[in-house]
Write a protein that holds these residues in place. Structure first.
Motif: not given
Length: 275
Positions: A44-45, A233-236, A110-113, A37-41
């Motif tokens: 993450l939820p 694969e989902h979109s970010r 960590a981006d939801g993809s 993770a890099l700046n994925e606050a």
């Protein structure tokens, strides 16, 4: 004075001890999920809400300047936080793999993809006999809401090249949703300890997005049992991807070129052993 367990009698008159019986041996493999993770606050939820029951979550932080670490700890009190020691997704994964304590290691984004709800499919594939469960967007029931035509074409060409050179049958070379038995970690020969090199980008080879190709090629070279798992694969959800189709595509091509001589050396060794 030491405590002595009392000896009791049950209804049949047989003696039994008052001590608790030993816990049964664990029959299920312990699953560790690695999340670079890099700046994925903000993402993450969503990602953590879809995680199935797993034994360990290792979040590898790449020096986030937002609340990534704080959000992760708030969402999962049991999470393990690891700080990567260089730059790039490959280095993050190497650090996460080294810290994991599970029997099975799963890598998600960590981006939801990558959908955490697919983790049981990867675990079941490994439990059914595979050494390396490789996600594929191009298997039936797989797909992508994110891949561009350029990336799709590049992935197809690179997959065909690897299949020709390495004798594999990959349908999706450049996808980062994979899982493997931790006992095979040495096969990948990843460096998680060296400090950043004196280079322009502060990365060793394999520290970037080429890590996915590197894992696939070294799994094939080690003759692991590789099974592709359909994945969507989902979109970010939030933010912008750090992936660059051209520069990262060139790194993948260079990875294939660098790994191919090692593949030939392995074949020669095997041939000598047969003789």
């Amino acid at each position: 004075m030491p405590t002595v367990d009392r000896v009791l009698s049950d209804e049949t008159g047989a003696e039994r001890t008052g001590a608790k019986p030993p816990a049964p041996a664990r029959s299920e493999p312990k699953v560790s999920v690695i999340v670079p993770a890099l700046n994925e606050a903000r993402n993450l939820p969503h990602v953590f809400a879809r995680l199935p029951q797993v034994d360990e979550i290792v979040l590898v932080d790449g020096g986030s300047t937002d609340d990534t670490v704080a959000v992760a700890r708030r969402l999962r009190a049991d999470i393990r936080i690891v700080r990567q020691n260089r730059r790039g997704k490959g280095n993050a994964l190497a650090c996460g793999f080294a810290a994991a304590t599970g029997d099975i290691i799963v890598m998600i984004d960590a981006d939801g993809s990558t959908d955490p709800l697919e983790i049981p499919s990867f675990v079941e594939t490994l439990r059914s006999g595979a050494d390396f469960a490789k996600g594929s967007r191009f298997q039936p029931t797989g797909g992508s809401a994110d891949i561009t035509r350029l990336r799709r074409a590049g992935n197809k060409c690179l997959s065909m090249l690897v299949n020709l050179l390495f004798g594999t049958r990959y349908s999706d070379l450049c996808y980062g949703y994979n899982a493997f038995w931790a006992r095979h970690l040495d096969v990948f020969d990843l460096d998680s300890t060296s400090p950043p090199p004196n280079s322009t980008d502060g990365r060793l080879w394999g520290d970037g997005f080429e890590i996915e190709t590197l894992l696939n090629l070294r799994a094939a070279r080690a003759q692991l049992e590789i099974v592709e798992v359909p994945s969507f694969e989902h979109s970010r959800i939030h933010g912008v991807s750090n992936l660059n189709a051209f520069t990262d595509g060139m790194r993948v091509l260079r990875t294939i070129a660098r790994e191919w001589p090692r593949r030939r050396d392995t074949i020669r060794v095997a041939e000598r052993q047969v003789r």
